[in-house]
Design a protein around this motif. Sequence first.
Motif, PDB file in Angstrom:
ATOM      1  N   PHE A  13       0.836  -1.218   0.000  1.00  0.00           N
ATOM      2  CA  PHE A  13       0.000   0.000   0.000  1.00  0.00           C
ATOM      3  C   PHE A  13       0.867   1.264   0.000  1.00  0.00           C
ATOM      4  O   PHE A  13       0.610   2.201  -0.757  1.00  0.00           O
ATOM      5  N   GLY A  14       1.914   1.278   0.834  1.00  0.00           N
ATOM      6  CA  GLY A  14       2.800   2.444   0.912  1.00  0.00           C
ATOM      7  C   GLY A  14       3.529   2.696  -0.402  1.00  0.00           C
ATOM      8  O   GLY A  14       3.656   3.841  -0.858  1.00  0.00           O
ATOM      9  N   ILE A  15       4.022   1.607  -1.014  1.00  0.00           N
ATOM     10  CA  ILE A  15       4.713   1.743  -2.307  1.00  0.00           C
ATOM     11  C   ILE A  15       3.735   2.259  -3.355  1.00  0.00           C
ATOM     12  O   ILE A  15       4.026   3.207  -4.104  1.00  0.00           O
ATOM     13  N   THR A  45     -10.828   3.242 -11.276  1.00  0.00           N
ATOM     14  CA  THR A  45     -10.439   1.857 -11.567  1.00  0.00           C
ATOM     15  C   THR A  45     -10.650   0.984 -10.333  1.00  0.00           C
ATOM     16  O   THR A  45     -11.217  -0.111 -10.413  1.00  0.00           O
ATOM     17  N   ALA A  46     -10.190   1.478  -9.160  1.00  0.00           N
ATOM     18  CA  ALA A  46     -10.319   0.696  -7.929  1.00  0.00           C
ATOM     19  C   ALA A  46     -11.786   0.444  -7.602  1.00  0.00           C
ATOM     20  O   ALA A  46     -12.161  -0.660  -7.182  1.00  0.00           O
TER      21      ALA A  46
ATOM     22  N   VAL B  17      -3.960  -2.131  -8.262  1.00  0.00           N
ATOM     23  CA  VAL B  17      -3.266  -2.543  -7.032  1.00  0.00           C
ATOM     24  C   VAL B  17      -4.071  -2.134  -5.788  1.00  0.00           C
ATOM     25  O   VAL B  17      -4.136  -2.890  -4.813  1.00  0.00           O
ATOM     26  N   ILE B  18      -4.722  -0.960  -5.816  1.00  0.00           N
ATOM     27  CA  ILE B  18      -5.559  -0.575  -4.664  1.00  0.00           C
ATOM     28  C   ILE B  18      -6.667  -1.602  -4.445  1.00  0.00           C
ATOM     29  O   ILE B  18      -6.910  -2.045  -3.324  1.00  0.00           O
ATOM     30  N   SER B  19      -7.327  -2.009  -5.539  1.00  0.00           N
ATOM     31  CA  SER B  19      -8.424  -2.960  -5.347  1.00  0.00           C
ATOM     32  C   SER B  19      -7.861  -4.298  -4.855  1.00  0.00           C
ATOM     33  O   SER B  19      -8.495  -4.982  -4.048  1.00  0.00           O
ATOM     34  N   ALA B 151     -14.659   5.914   0.016  1.00  0.00           N
ATOM     35  CA  ALA B 151     -14.580   6.033  -1.446  1.00  0.00           C
ATOM     36  C   ALA B 151     -14.275   4.685  -2.096  1.00  0.00           C
ATOM     37  O   ALA B 151     -14.817   4.358  -3.151  1.00  0.00           O
ATOM     38  N   ILE B 152     -13.401   3.877  -1.471  1.00  0.00           N
ATOM     39  CA  ILE B 152     -13.045   2.588  -2.092  1.00  0.00           C
ATOM     40  C   ILE B 152     -13.931   1.452  -1.560  1.00  0.00           C
ATOM     41  O   ILE B 152     -14.744   0.896  -2.302  1.00  0.00           O
TER      42      ILE B 152
END
Lengths: 137, 186
Positions: A13-15, A45-46, B17-19, B151-152
């Motif tokens: 997450f940090g990267i 996108t997320a 990557v967040i998801s 939000a996510i």
Amino acid sequence: MKFIKFLFVGIVFGILMTKSEAISWYRIQEMFRFQSFHMYGIIGTAVVLGIVGVYFIKKIGLKDISGNPIILHPKEKGFWRYIFGGTIFGFGWALSGACPGPMFVNIGVGFLSFIVVVLFSTVGTYLYGLLENKLPN
Amino acid sequence: MIEFLMNPWPWWFSGIVISLVMFILLFFGKAFGVSSNLRTICSIAGAGKKVKFFQFDWKSQIWNLVFLAGAIIGGYIAKNFLSYDVPLELSEKTISDLAELGFNKPKGIQPEELFDLKNIFSLKGFLTLSIGGLLVGFGARYAGGCTSGHAISGISNLQMPSLIAVIGFFIGGLIMTHIIFPLIFN
């Protein structure tokens, strides 16, 4: 040791927050000025992948690592707390250019001034706890 | 591949990557939400003795503090081992808007005008950092979550409260950027 996996997810997450530049005050300004697609692309996108994934998790009843069904706990109903709380959060997000995750990531990147931001966000959280029953929900 | 990771990540890759982070936490039986750590920190510091809101079993949240420690380490790794030292490519329009507020063209990822360590020791610099933090911490708890939780995660679960909170995030962000910034930066 049972927490080590969360350390790894946190590192990813940090990267990710750094490499996507979501920790940048400049990018947040760009977003609130509607002058770049970048932040909208990231969050969009997320969210799209999240909606599709959560739909399938519920549909097939996917279980977590310890065999319990994956449940997303819905937030309690309400309006004023979300709109007022959200607006206050938005003031701070634009001013400091960082929401809670990026605040901490910025310290790791080397911007030690964010220690002040983190400290006062803890004070802000404490103030909310003090005033909780006096605020409209 | 290495080249791809060393350069700033494109929005679509970052979003994927967040998801993934959210789904991995769900698979581990947890929920993605960073700001609740601030409540945990208050509880550990003893706020529960005076305020009921902080009386809860904070030990159940240790995993999230470990996640947060990882996030700090991740920032360090990204900066020192996964980056070229290149200035951030900001939109020209934003550069000229910010110039009117007294900000120079970006040299790095953050403006020195706000985040150089010497700002802690000037009244205006300290107030910007501290009030910014105060509002984020207060607002996140009042709204019951921040960008990660609402939000996510929240919108992924199609929750109305999260949509309302995100609309709030934007009302606040737009007022701060377009109305208050011209008053405090010039």
